[in-house]
Design an enzyme around this catalytic site. Structure first.
Site, short mmCIF file in Angstrom:
data_model
loop_
_atom_site.label_atom_id
_atom_site.label_comp_id
_atom_site.label_asym_id
_atom_site.label_seq_id
_atom_site.Cartn_x
_atom_site.Cartn_y
_atom_site.Cartn_z
N THR A 17 0.83 -1.21 0.00
CA THR A 17 0.00 0.00 0.00
C THR A 17 0.86 1.25 0.00
OG1 THR A 17 -0.04 -0.20 2.39
CG2 THR A 17 -1.99 -1.01 1.22
N ASP A 18 2.12 1.14 0.51
CA ASP A 18 2.90 2.38 0.72
C ASP A 18 3.20 3.11 -0.57
OD1 ASP A 18 4.87 0.50 -0.08
OD2 ASP A 18 6.33 1.10 1.46
N LEU A 108 12.68 -8.31 6.88
CA LEU A 108 12.60 -7.51 8.11
C LEU A 108 13.37 -6.20 7.95
CD1 LEU A 108 12.88 -10.37 10.76
CD2 LEU A 108 10.82 -9.30 9.83
N SER A 109 13.61 -5.84 6.70
CA SER A 109 14.18 -4.53 6.36
C SER A 109 15.60 -4.31 6.87
CB SER A 109 13.28 -3.39 6.86
OG SER A 109 12.06 -3.48 6.21
N ASP A 155 9.52 1.01 5.21
CA ASP A 155 10.58 0.40 6.01
C ASP A 155 11.45 1.47 6.66
OD1 ASP A 155 9.46 -1.68 4.62
OD2 ASP A 155 11.19 -2.04 3.35
N TYR A 204 8.27 -7.56 -7.57
CA TYR A 204 7.89 -6.34 -6.84
C TYR A 204 7.67 -5.16 -7.80
CZ TYR A 204 8.07 -2.64 -3.31
OH TYR A 204 7.77 -1.57 -2.51
C1 GLA Z 1 8.99 -4.01 0.81
C2 GLA Z 1 9.19 -2.55 0.43
C3 GLA Z 1 8.16 -1.64 1.15
C4 GLA Z 1 6.75 -2.16 0.96
C5 GLA Z 1 6.67 -3.67 1.25
C6 GLA Z 1 5.31 -4.23 0.95
O1 GLA Z 1 9.27 -4.20 2.16
O2 GLA Z 1 10.49 -2.13 0.76
O3 GLA Z 1 8.29 -0.31 0.71
O4 GLA Z 1 6.27 -1.86 -0.33
O5 GLA Z 1 7.64 -4.40 0.54
O6 GLA Z 1 4.37 -3.67 1.80
#
Ligand code: GLA
Length: 357
Positions: A17-18, A108-109, A155, A204
């Site tokens: 959604t971001d 987990l970023s 993230d 993605y």
């Molecule tokens: C990854 C991207 C985020 C977001 C998510 C899905 O983590 O880095 O910006 O789009 O996927 O919600």
């Protein structure tokens, strides 16, 4: 010596959604990247990491094409430095030791936390003032430049704005952050499926362009502005529109302490990511199912999907039993080796020491 920490994140609800100006509900988790930095006089940034091989050695003002830096983990360092130089940071060099407890390639970023930590360390060491929101946007732009993955800003915002004991309701259009307390009766478990994930190899970017095309067809700036009626039968757009509604409903339920309702919304979110957005995998589905059978309130894939982790909301009093049972069932049905973590929400990125003159 300057020490900066930046946490990874897990998203409770609101995925994909971001980048359509929508809403999400991540929390900064108690796994973090730490950068220890000391200035050096030759205008270079030289970094070593316990998480990965090789020594990064780049000019403190960045390079023309960060995406070609070797070793690969230096790309984000070079991209951050280049963007900071454009923003007016003096090209002051430093040595950096990087340590990380954020598992890499798990959704987990870890890379957002790394870019945020490097950005804050580089800014601090040069006495360059930068607002927290600008750190998040700069780290996001660095990710684009370093990897080509057109990620949204969730993230980086979560890593910067985390608050202990709270989830963060992010409005990805205004970049406003509302903190939402996590009830003490709730525990949050994150379990890695054992299948690694790399966004460069995933669909993605394709999903993101499909959403942009759907927004254009619906005549809106972003799918955040669309209704279900506006998007008709487009399954990608339907996911985004319905997911934004689920985020709002989840926040209301969390505030009311209605964990059953939260869990139901997580299950609906997973179904939408699986069936409409098509970013789940056999393993993610099996793990979500295992959590349902083990008695969790709810579970869903978290982050981009295509592998990585499931997040589960469980009763704090039964967390060990529920996670143990879900993990055992998942292991025996898939033959994979899951990695469970019980996580806590922590404060966002920043310095953890005083500068040593
Ligand atoms: C990854 C991207 C985020 C977001 C998510 C899905 O983590 O880095 O910006 O789009 O996927 O919600």
């Amino acid at each position: 010596m300057l020490t900066v920490r930046a946490p990874g994140r897990v998203n409770l609800i609101g995925d994909h959604t971001d980048y359509q100006d929508g809403f999400c509900l991540p929390l900064a988790l108690d796994r973090e990247v730490v950068v220890r930095a000391v200035p050096r006089a030759d205008g270079r940034v030289v970094a070593r990491s316990d998480a990965t091989e090789g020594i990064v050695d780049v000019p403190a003002g960045g390079v023309a094409t960060p995406s070609s830096v070797t070793p690969g983990w230096g790309r984000s360092v070079a991209a951050v430095l280049g963007l900071l130089a454009q923003a007016g940071r003096d090209p002051i060099g430093f040595d950096a030791e990087v340590t990380s407890t954020v598992p890499v390639g798990s959704g987990l970023s870890s890379s957002a936390a790394f870019a945020v930590a490097v950005a804050i360390a580089a800014a601090e060491i040069a006495g360059f003032e930068i607002a927290p929101r600008s750190v998040a946007l700069l780290a996001q732009a660095a990710e684009h430049a370093a990897t080509g993955v057109p990620c949204g800003v969730m993230d980086q915002m979560a890593s910067v704005f985390g608050r202990a004991g709270h989830a963060l309701l992010l409005d990805c259009r205004s970049l406003e952050v509302e903190t939402v307390p996590i009830p003490e009766s709730a525990a949050i478990a994150v379990v890695h499926t054992g299948v690694a994930r790399r966004l460069e190899d995933s669909a993605y970017a394709q999903r993101r362009s499909a959403c942009e095309a759907a927004a254009a067809r619906a005549g809106v700036a972003a799918l955040r502005d669309a209704t279900l009626a506006d998007v008709g039968n487009d399954p990608f757009a339907r996911h985004v529109v319905s997911e934004n509604e689920r985020v709002a409903a989840f926040v209301d339920a969390l505030r009311a302490g209605d964990l059953d309702r939260c869990g139901g919304l997580m299950r609906a979110s997973h179904a939408s990511l699986r069936d409409d957005f098509q970013v789940s995998t056999r393993e993610l589905d099996a793990l979500v199912e295992a959590f349902a059978r083990a008695g969790a309130y709810g579970a869903r894939l978290t982050g981009a999907g295509f592998g990585g982790c499931v997040v589960a909301l469980v009763d704090a009093g039964a967390v060990d039993t529920i996670v143990g049972s879900a993990v055992a069932r998942y292991g025996s049905t898939t033959g994979m080796t899951p990695i469970p973590l019980v996580v806590h929400a922590v404060d966002g990125a920043g310095r953890v020491d005083e500068r040593d003159h």
